[in-house]
Design an enzyme around this catalytic site. Structure first.
Site, short mmCIF file in Angstrom:
data_model
loop_
_atom_site.label_atom_id
_atom_site.label_comp_id
_atom_site.label_asym_id
_atom_site.label_seq_id
_atom_site.Cartn_x
_atom_site.Cartn_y
_atom_site.Cartn_z
N ASP A 1 0.84 -1.20 0.00
CA ASP A 1 0.00 0.00 0.00
C ASP A 1 0.88 1.26 0.00
O ASP A 1 0.37 2.38 -0.07
CB ASP A 1 -1.03 -0.01 1.14
CG ASP A 1 -0.40 -0.17 2.52
OD1 ASP A 1 0.84 -0.23 2.61
OD2 ASP A 1 -1.17 -0.24 3.50
N SER A 2 2.20 1.06 0.03
CA SER A 2 3.13 2.17 -0.21
C SER A 2 2.89 2.77 -1.60
O SER A 2 3.35 3.87 -1.89
CB SER A 2 4.58 1.70 -0.09
OG SER A 2 4.80 0.50 -0.80
N GLU B 1 8.97 -4.35 10.71
CA GLU B 1 9.40 -3.06 10.17
C GLU B 1 9.92 -2.14 11.26
O GLU B 1 9.26 -1.91 12.29
CB GLU B 1 8.22 -2.38 9.43
CG GLU B 1 8.61 -1.03 8.83
CD GLU B 1 7.68 -0.50 7.77
OE1 GLU B 1 6.76 -1.24 7.34
OE2 GLU B 1 7.87 0.66 7.36
N ASP C 1 -1.04 -6.12 -0.30
CA ASP C 1 -1.38 -5.46 0.96
C ASP C 1 -2.88 -5.20 0.99
O ASP C 1 -3.41 -4.59 0.04
CB ASP C 1 -0.68 -4.09 1.02
CG ASP C 1 0.44 -4.06 2.03
OD1 ASP C 1 0.50 -4.92 2.92
OD2 ASP C 1 1.28 -3.14 1.92
N LYS D 1 -1.34 -9.45 2.74
CA LYS D 1 -0.63 -9.01 3.95
C LYS D 1 -1.55 -8.09 4.75
O LYS D 1 -2.21 -7.21 4.17
CB LYS D 1 0.67 -8.30 3.59
CG LYS D 1 1.41 -7.77 4.82
CD LYS D 1 2.86 -7.40 4.54
CE LYS D 1 3.07 -6.08 3.85
NZ LYS D 1 2.56 -4.91 4.60
N GLU E 1 -1.75 -5.75 8.50
CA GLU E 1 -0.95 -5.15 9.57
C GLU E 1 -1.62 -5.35 10.92
O GLU E 1 -2.84 -5.24 11.04
CB GLU E 1 -0.79 -3.64 9.31
CG GLU E 1 0.03 -3.32 8.08
CD GLU E 1 0.25 -1.82 7.88
OE1 GLU E 1 -0.11 -1.03 8.78
OE2 GLU E 1 0.77 -1.45 6.82
O1 KIV Z 1 3.53 -1.12 1.68
C1 KIV Z 1 4.70 -1.58 1.67
O2 KIV Z 1 5.48 -1.32 0.74
C2 KIV Z 1 5.10 -2.44 2.77
C3 KIV Z 1 6.53 -2.86 2.84
C4 KIV Z 1 7.42 -1.72 3.04
C5 KIV Z 1 6.76 -3.92 3.84
O3 KIV Z 1 4.30 -2.79 3.59
#
Ligand code: KIV
Length: 270
Positions: free
Chosen positions: A50-51, A188, A89, A119, A121
């Site tokens: 989600d980055s 992280e 994510d 993924k 969190e």
């Molecule tokens: O969103 C992302 O890129 C991440 C990674 C940095 C682990 O969660």
């Protein structure tokens, strides 16, 4: 279950690497061409993080990313991946409200973008959702330490689990997630000693980002390690290229060539 150059990366093959001491190589991708390049270069896990909200969308955090935006990024990346495990994510608020939401929203990533895993969190509060997803056949990667979807609560992108109580809480959450069925855990921005201890206590692999060298694998945001994203450069990022200046230089040259009339030349014309 020895990994080779051609067989696709599976969940069991990833878990098996931990006992063999083979490090897992993970990076992020948000589109076809980047996913293709990472896959060809032998990356094991490609995360559609989600980055994307920040590095592709120019947002100031990961919170605004929607389900539709995230699915679009995943579908693009999917087409570039032949061997790596593609992980999506789940966006903020797509899994925290109820287990039903988590199931329906995660399910869309498997049906509409054909990802290999999702993924999520967080620790104990999301354990029930993790259990339901795994029981339904949807592999889940966990994420503890600095969890960017909680940035409003954390107050900034600072190192987490620095004191004894926070470090113990993190280890407890890691064990809860493992019991709930996660196949791997992203750690992280935590002290390396905490990551080392968690890694030693778990049977599943840990994948670190700013968590030191003792994790079972490493992940970075690709735009950071290629030197494309210049807004900030965290200490834990190693830049393997400096593409932003290279692109600016190439584009400036193109601008000059167009303005001077030297592009296109005879060879580039029909
Ligand atoms: O969103 C992302 O890129 C991440 C990674 C940095 C682990 O969660």
């Amino acid at each position: 279950m020895k990994s080779d150059a051609t067989s696709p990366v599976t969940i069991p093959s990833l878990i098996a690497r931990k006992s063999r001491g083979e490090k897992i190589v993970a990076l992020t991708a948000y589109d076809y061409i980047m996913a293709l390049l990472l896959d060809e270069a032998g990356v094991d896990v490609i995360l559609v993080g989600d980055s994307a909200a920040m590095v592709c969308g120019g947002r100031e955090s990961t919170l605004p990313l929607t389900m539709e935006e995230s699915l679009y990024h995943c579908r693009m990346a999917r087409r570039g991946v032949n061997k790596a495990l593609l992980v999506a994510d789940l966006p903020f608020l797509s899994y925290q409200v109820s287990t039903g939401d988590a199931m329906r929203n995660a399910g869309r990533f498997f049906k509409e973008a054909e990802v290999g895993a999702v993924k999520l969190e967080g620790g104990a509060p999301i354990a029930a959702a993790v259990k339901s997803l795994v029981q339904a056949g949807m592999p889940v990667m966990g994420h503890l330490g600095l969890t960017p979807q909680s940035i409003r609560k954390l107050g900034g992108y600072t190192v987490q689990a620095r004191d004894r109580i926070a470090a113990e809480q993190l280890l407890e959450d890691a064990l809860i997630l493992q019991d709930a069925g996660v196949f791997a855990l992203v750690l992280e921005k935590i002290p390396r000693e905490v990551a080392k201890k968690v890694t030693a206590r778990l049977d599943i692999p840990t994948i670190g980002i700013g968590a030191g060298p003792d994790c079972d694998g490493q992940i970075l945001v690709t735009y950071d390690m290629l030197g494309l994203f210049e807004a900030f450069n965290p200490k834990f990022v190693r830049q393997y290229a400096h593409l932003a200046p290279t692109i600016r230089q190439a584009v400036s040259q193109y601008r000059e060539d167009v303005r001077s009339g030297s592009f296109p030349g005879d060879d580039e014309s029909f």
